[in-house]
Scaffold this active site. Structure first.
Site, PDB file in Angstrom:
ATOM      1  N   SER A  67      10.294  41.986 -60.628  1.00 24.64           N
ATOM      2  CA  SER A  67       9.982  40.657 -60.133  1.00 24.64           C
ATOM      3  C   SER A  67      11.179  39.740 -60.087  1.00 24.64           C
ATOM      4  CB  SER A  67       8.844  40.075 -60.968  1.00 24.64           C
ATOM      5  OG  SER A  67       7.993  39.326 -60.146  1.00 24.64           O
ATOM      6  N   LYS A 104       8.291  44.845 -57.554  1.00 29.78           N
ATOM      7  CA  LYS A 104       7.306  43.780 -57.751  1.00 29.78           C
ATOM      8  C   LYS A 104       7.799  42.549 -57.006  1.00 29.78           C
ATOM      9  CE  LYS A 104       4.032  42.251 -58.833  1.00 29.78           C
ATOM     10  NZ  LYS A 104       4.522  41.632 -57.708  1.00 29.78           N
TER      11      LYS A 104
END
Length: 388
Positions: free
Chosen positions: A303, A328
């Site tokens: 992420s 992600k």
């Protein structure tokens, strides 16, 4: 703009599991969801099978109907998220969400242990936080954790073990007791600790014998961006830097952008969309653009950490070494439900400066290595040479 990543299992894997990835510096089967602040909030994964607005309406309507019928809005919302195909959507109780936000501020309640599960299922202590209850009890890196409050932990996911240590099931507060069964070599013993409010030690800096500085970022909690910038400024001369993002499961997106600003002189860090509206994130000017830099990543790099890695790679600022990152890169926004619980739902995705999609794909390193990755990073730095 405030933004952040949320840490969660694909569907609620037990109370508190959403919080534990922040504290377990290990590679586990789980996922981080990233978010961009108020209207721009988090980043989970691929496609929800409806438009974001319809998805949100379906979940909130299900919760409202359950409330009117005297049923649990939270459970109804969970079922709606599960049916939607939003694999990174999650529903949190009010208490979980508040605790989660405290964690992103760099605080948590626990005993100060990091752990990993070995191939044989054993849970091994990988780090003991200085000044923590675990450190005061004399627990050491390499000790084996056998049980928590009488529950055997061998073979259990690390997220569950950390949740037990934190007392998530009972909303355990600082000062509550937790009993640990431990083993060191042939010596087995028990320790009863009292949980405490602790600060996450998200940035650590060390110098290797050859002069390389390693800046390890475990998670992008509050203040981490400035800590990275300070570490860069305090690195002597033109010494090379390894930015170690292995196992970094995300955090505050704004902190990742600030960290990018330590190495870039302004410019694009990432683009993203929220409900179809295109937006962008930019670094601040004045970063160190000449010092040799290697970003070290692995399958646990997620992420916000992938957002930073993609920016440094696409803009030619760092050589990326390691293994493919997690993948992600989707965005979620929170919705408050009638009972105070919160649903985090997918609304968009972010892309690297070159337009590459991260979600479901990850980032491929410039040099793919598994074993001795840090040593290979040092070799790469020596090849980059002194830029002066």
């Amino acid at each position: 703009m405030s933004g952040r990543d949320l840490f969660c299992q694909p569907r609620r894997a037990g109370r508190g599991a959403a919080l534990t990835l922040l504290f377990a510096s290990v590679l586990v089967a789980g996922a981080a969801t990233g978010s961009f602040g108020d209207p721009d909030r988090k980043s989970p994964s691929p496609s929800a099978r409806s438009t974001p607005a319809a998805h949100r309406e379906t979940v909130t309507d299900a919760a409202a109907e359950a409330m009117a019928d005297g049923k649990s809005p939270m459970e109804a919302a969970e079922r709606a998220v599960s049916r939607s195909g939003d694999r990174w959507g999650a529903v949190y109780s009010q208490g979980e969400y508040e605790e989660f936000e405290e964690a992103l501020d760099g605080q948590y309640t626990g005993v100060g242990l990091w752990a990993r599960r070995e191939r044989d299922g054993r849970i091994e202590v990988t780090r003991v936080q200085s000044g923590s209850p675990a450190a005061a009890a004399g627990i050491r890196t390499g000790d084996r954790l056998r049980s928590v409050d009488g529950e055997k932990v061998d073979g259990r996911p690390v997220t569950e073990v950390v949740s037990l240590l934190r007392g998530d099931a009972d909303d355990a507060a600082a000062g509550t007791k937790v009993s640990l069964g431990l083993e060191r070599g042939t010596h087995a013993w028990s320790e009863t600790l009292r949980r405490a409010r602790l600060s996450t030690d998200s940035v650590t800096v060390r110098k290797l014998p050859g002069g390389v500085t390693v800046i390890k970022v475990a998670a992008f909690t509050k203040g981490v961006g400035d800590a990275v910038r300070t570490a860069v400024e305090q690195t002597p001369g033109h010494a090379g830097i390894v930015l170690d993002l292995r196992g970094n499961s995300g955090g505050l997106v704004t902190e990742a952008v600030t960290a990018a600003s330590a190495f870039l002189d302004g410019g694009l860090v990432a683009t993203y969309d929220v409900n179809g509206a295109q937006r962008s994130l930019h670094a601040d000017p004045g970063g160190d653009t000449t010092r040799p830099l290697v970003a070290l990543v692995d399958g646990g790099t997620m992420s916000a950490a992938e957002l930073l890695t993609g920016a440094l790679q696409d803009r030619g600022r760092a050589v990326v070494v390691g293994s493919r990152t997690f993948g992600k890169g989707s965005i979620q926004m929170p919705s408050r439900l009638p009972d105070g619980s919160v649903a985090e739902l997918t609304v968009g995705h972010y892309r690297t400066p070159a337009g590459h999609t991260v979600d479901g794909r990850g980032i491929t390193p410039d040099l793919e290595v598994d074993a001795e990755a840090l040593e290979r990073a040092e070799t790469v730095l020596s090849g980059l040479g002194d830029p002066s």
